[in-house]
Motif scaffolding. Structure first.
Motif, PDB file in Angstrom:
ATOM      1  N   GLU A 463       0.681  -1.330   0.050  1.00 26.12           N
ATOM      2  CA  GLU A 463       0.017   0.075   0.099  1.00 26.12           C
ATOM      3  C   GLU A 463       0.724   1.392   0.100  1.00 26.12           C
ATOM      4  O   GLU A 463       0.203   2.353  -0.139  1.00 26.12           O
ATOM      5  CB  GLU A 463      -0.933  -0.138   1.194  1.00 26.12           C
ATOM      6  N   SER A 464       2.140   1.192   0.357  1.00 30.14           N
ATOM      7  CA  SER A 464       2.821   2.286   0.010  1.00 30.14           C
ATOM      8  C   SER A 464       3.039   2.845  -1.447  1.00 30.14           C
ATOM      9  O   SER A 464       3.042   2.520  -2.398  1.00 30.14           O
ATOM     10  CB  SER A 464       4.592   1.917   0.383  1.00 30.14           C
ATOM     11  N   ARG A 465       2.986   4.383  -1.184  1.00 23.56           N
ATOM     12  CA  ARG A 465       3.079   5.116  -2.501  1.00 23.56           C
ATOM     13  C   ARG A 465       4.564   5.790  -2.559  1.00 23.56           C
ATOM     14  O   ARG A 465       4.684   7.026  -3.511  1.00 23.56           O
ATOM     15  CB  ARG A 465       1.967   5.975  -2.482  1.00 23.56           C
ATOM     16  N   VAL A 626     -13.798  14.300   4.832  1.00 16.39           N
ATOM     17  CA  VAL A 626     -13.164  12.810   4.616  1.00 16.39           C
ATOM     18  C   VAL A 626     -14.051  11.805   5.170  1.00 16.39           C
ATOM     19  O   VAL A 626     -14.426  12.037   6.518  1.00 16.39           O
ATOM     20  CB  VAL A 626     -11.644  12.758   4.715  1.00 16.39           C
ATOM     21  N   SER A 627     -14.163  10.520   4.698  1.00 17.27           N
ATOM     22  CA  SER A 627     -14.807   9.664   5.357  1.00 17.27           C
ATOM     23  C   SER A 627     -13.956   8.848   6.196  1.00 17.27           C
ATOM     24  O   SER A 627     -12.759   8.803   6.022  1.00 17.27           O
ATOM     25  CB  SER A 627     -15.747   8.735   4.462  1.00 17.27           C
ATOM     26  N   VAL A 632      -8.920   5.646   6.340  1.00 16.26           N
ATOM     27  CA  VAL A 632      -8.247   4.401   6.700  1.00 16.26           C
ATOM     28  C   VAL A 632      -7.131   4.235   5.696  1.00 16.26           C
ATOM     29  O   VAL A 632      -6.122   3.713   5.655  1.00 16.26           O
ATOM     30  CB  VAL A 632      -9.255   3.286   7.122  1.00 16.26           C
ATOM     31  N   VAL A 633      -7.708   4.451   4.301  1.00 12.50           N
ATOM     32  CA  VAL A 633      -6.848   4.206   3.081  1.00 12.50           C
ATOM     33  C   VAL A 633      -5.556   5.287   3.101  1.00 12.50           C
ATOM     34  O   VAL A 633      -4.415   4.625   2.867  1.00 12.50           O
ATOM     35  CB  VAL A 633      -7.472   4.323   1.847  1.00 12.50           C
ATOM     36  N   GLN A 634      -5.738   6.362   3.541  1.00 13.78           N
ATOM     37  CA  GLN A 634      -4.697   7.282   3.621  1.00 13.78           C
ATOM     38  C   GLN A 634      -3.644   6.890   4.916  1.00 13.78           C
ATOM     39  O   GLN A 634      -2.571   6.964   4.796  1.00 13.78           O
ATOM     40  CB  GLN A 634      -5.322   8.603   3.776  1.00 13.78           C
TER      41      GLN A 634
END
Length: 715
Positions: A463-465, A626-627, A632-634
């Motif tokens: 999941e790292s960008r 933001v939801s 959580v994704v961030q």
């Protein structure tokens, strides 16, 4: 006539009275003997259980020897290092119990089983000493001296007791038929196993025990000097390895270079192992030969001594048979290791050229006598008042100079593997297949570890960008709540971000479990990075805080004793609750008197300050629009970015772990490095393609350096 009759009657009365006195005395002595016999039987009742105690102690030694045998096979070390059966205070105590029978000076051994068990204990002692010899190399100087003194006292006491038994005839006593068997033995009608043959066997075992004790003493002198020689050669090879890998100039290491680096250090650790050095010595081979002779003698005498398995007549009773059987199998099994060491030493170490050179000229290597030579040059630490004693001692040391032969320096070919081989004698060459075998052994370990990668961590790192999360997790616009600033570490923001992530109510359970599993695997490697590079007291205190906080988050889903909220409807509400709770904790701790401050208050203030800064940063960045799912994704990406940035240092951790200061720990350290390399091969290959900040290798180990660089790069 009447007077004569009176005299005769008086004499008769005196005779009758004397007879009565004799009978009375005889009956008194008989009663005393019966009473003493009865009391002796009462006192002897526990002896069978003492025999079982001896058998259990013997079984303990056998299990330890078999464990070393299996450990050698499992790790393909056919020279069988001493890992479980070593010379120490505990093992010496157990050994003292196993040889109680030959230590017993008074109990007669008239039965076949009794005599064989007593002599078998001597053979078992020879086997034990032959197995324990390499363990001397694992000790420091003080420990080696103390254990050698203890072993020497034990062996000398045993030898003296056996010599007394030989002289007193206890060993050859055959019970009711003692005189008959002695006569038949002198006429040659009985084999050597009877009568005087027992003394002959005991004398053989005494000689073997004394020879083994001398071997131990010689090995101890050699080990002390040999470690110094190996240490100097290891340091030279260590510098070569560093130059080959260019660790001082390179910031990134590929998997292939790491594998070669680990292999080089494994050759250094394996060939420079103190136990391997001892196994390859002549003393170990000699102890193996003595052990084999002792075993052969014991096996040869068994048919002669064991006329019947129920022929035990001592107060130990049936326990004698148990002792005999257990120690006999111990002798058989225990001989495997010393003999294997003899053959392996030849195949590992000796070349035909080396053997021929040493057959032509008798040669004693310097490390055998160097310790005596050093003592000669220094003041003698023994108080010798006698001038003759001093002259004799100096003469003994001078005699050692005659056999002190200094090896000439021989140039060796600069081969990739051979230049990392550590050996005491420069004129000895390892067989090429031996070096390849050593190298293959560590490669097999790496390949085995490659099949067990940290799968949950790899899912998290997917999941790292990049490394943006290292810059985004903390804003410069958020002030610190605590008066004393602390350096940050990798693990604390990771744990804090994880606590925030799992506090959201809408996050599915499988995502929570996956995140916690990935963090659990990743923190193992993060901790290694921090311990390798962030070893200051201040960094250590922050790391301790992170470890304690992680236990709360992972096990109890709590943060500083507070249950993580699950009833908040929006992400903003959850973040504000965590921020306010953290601010209140810091305020409470800061308001405490200085004298009340303790480790717990420090832990709470540092943890709460980290939570406050991160939650406030998130609120400034994302606000309320933001939801929970999006946040959580961030957060997962941010965690993965920080984890990946930290693990860019892991190749250097592996390279550093190959080197250990203590010679006894180098094999274990290199094996740990090889295992880590295998586990993280895929991770290293993945991170290898990422663009690193323009920092030197030492700065890359600190999250504060990363954060400062990325903050200026992406203002």
């Amino acid at each position: 006539m009447d007077s004569k009759l009176n005299d005769d009657y008086s004499q008769f009365n005196r005779y009758v009275m004397s007879c009565n006195n004799i009978t009375q005395k005889y009956m008194s002595h008989l009663w005393t003997a019966v009473y003493q016999s009865d009391r002796q039987n009462q006192y002897s009742k526990p002896l069978p259980w003492i025999g079982i105690y001896i058998a259990l102690a013997s079984l303990f030694c056998i299990v330890a020897m078999v464990a070393d045998l299996l450990h050698g096979f499992h790790n393909r070390k056919l020279w069988f290092p001493c890992k479980y059966f070593t010379l120490n205070a505990a093992s010496l105590t157990v050994i003292a119990v196993t040889i109680k029978l030959p230590m017993d000076l008074t109990n007669l051994m008239p039965g076949d089983v009794d005599r064989t068990a007593k002599l078998g204990s001597l053979s078992f002692m020879c086997t034990i000493m032959a197995n324990l010899l390499p363990s001397l190399a694992t000790m420091g100087s003080k420990e080696l001296v103390s254990n050698m003194i203890a072993l020497g006292i034990l062996v000398i006491t045993l030898v003296v007791n056996v010599c007394i038994e030989i002289n007193s005839g206890v060993l050859s006593y055959l019970g009711d038929d003692d005189d008959f068997f002695h006569i038949m033995s002198e006429l040659g009608a009985l084999p050597v196993g009877y009568a005087g043959g027992q003394e002959f066997l005991a004398a053989n075992y005494v000689g073997m025990l004394l020879m083994l004790l001398i071997i131990y003493a010689c090995s101890s002198f050699a080990i002390l000097k040999s470690k110094q020689i190996l240490e100097s050669k290891y340091q030279a090879a260590h510098q070569i390895a560093l130059k080959d890998l260019e660790l001082l100039q390179l910031g990134r290491l590929s998997v292939e270079k790491l594998k070669q680096h680990v292999s080089n250090y494994w050759i250094m650790a394996a060939t420079g192992s103190p136990q391997f050095m001892t196994v390859c010595s002549a003393t170990t081979s000699a102890s193996g030969v003595i052990c084999a002779y002792s075993t052969a003698l014991h096996i040869y005498m068994m048919p002669y001594d064991l006329q019947g398995l129920r022929d035990y007549k001592t107060n130990y009773k049936w326990s004698m048979l148990v002792i005999l059987v257990i120690q006999f199998f111990g002798v058989i099994l225990g001989t495997i290791v010393p003999l294997s060491r003899c053959f392996v030493a030849l195949s590992f170490k000796l070349s035909v050229k080396w053997i021929w050179n040493h057959i032509k000229v008798f040669k004693v290597e310097s490390y055998w006598t160097q310790k005596l030579y050093d003592w000669k040059k220094r003041s003698i630490p023994f108080p010798l008042s006698s001038r003759n004693a001093k002259i004799w001692l100096k003469a003994m040391f001078s005699a050692s100079d005659i056999v002190l032969v200094q090896n000439s320096e021989h140039s060796r070919k600069d081969k990739d593997l051979s230049r990392y081989v550590l050996q005491l004698q420069d004129d000895m060459e390892f067989a090429e297949r031996t070096l390849k075998g050593i190298s293959k052994s560590v490669n097999r370990l790496i390949q085995k570890a490659e099949k067990q990668p940290p799968k949950n961590l790899m899912k998290l790192l997917a999941e790292s960008r990049g490394f943006e999360g290292v810059e985004k997790f903390d804003s410069q616009y958020v002030p610190s709540l605590i008066s004393e600033e602390h350096h940050n570490c990798w693990s604390l923001p990771l744990v804090t971000l994880t606590a925030i992530t799992i506090s959201f109510s809408n996050i599915p359970k499988d995502i929570v479990d996956g995140l916690l599993s990935g963090m659990y695997e990743g923190l193992v490697y993060v901790t290694l990075v921090e311990e390798s590079f962030n070893a200051t007291d201040e960094h250590g205190s922050i790391q301790k805080v992170a470890k304690t906080l992680w236990l709360e988050v992972e096990v109890h889903h709590e943060w500083l004793g507070n249950k993580l909220p699950k009833l908040m409807n929006t992400a903003g509400q959850t973040l504000r609750w965590l921020r306010d709770t953290a601010k209140n904790i810091v305020t409470e701790v800061e308001s405490m008197d200085i004298g009340v401050s303790n480790d717990n208050s420090t832990y709470r203030s540092i943890s709460a300050n980290s939570m406050y800064r991160i939650t406030e940063t998130l609120l400034l960045s994302y606000h309320d629009h933001v939801s929970q799912e999006e946040l959580v994704v961030q957060l997962s990406s941010m965690i993965a970015d920080i984890m990946a940035a930290c693990l860019t240092n892991f190749p250097r951790v592996i390279a550093m772990k190959c080197h250990a200061r203590e010679i006894e720990k180098r094999e274990v350290s290199v094996l740990a490095a090889a295992k880590l390399l295998g586990e993280t091969t895929q991770i290293i290959n993945t991170i290898q393609d990422c663009e690193l900040p323009n920092l030197n290798p030492d700065e890359l180990a600190f999250i504060d350096k990363w954060h400062a660089y990325l903050k200026h790069r992406f203002p």
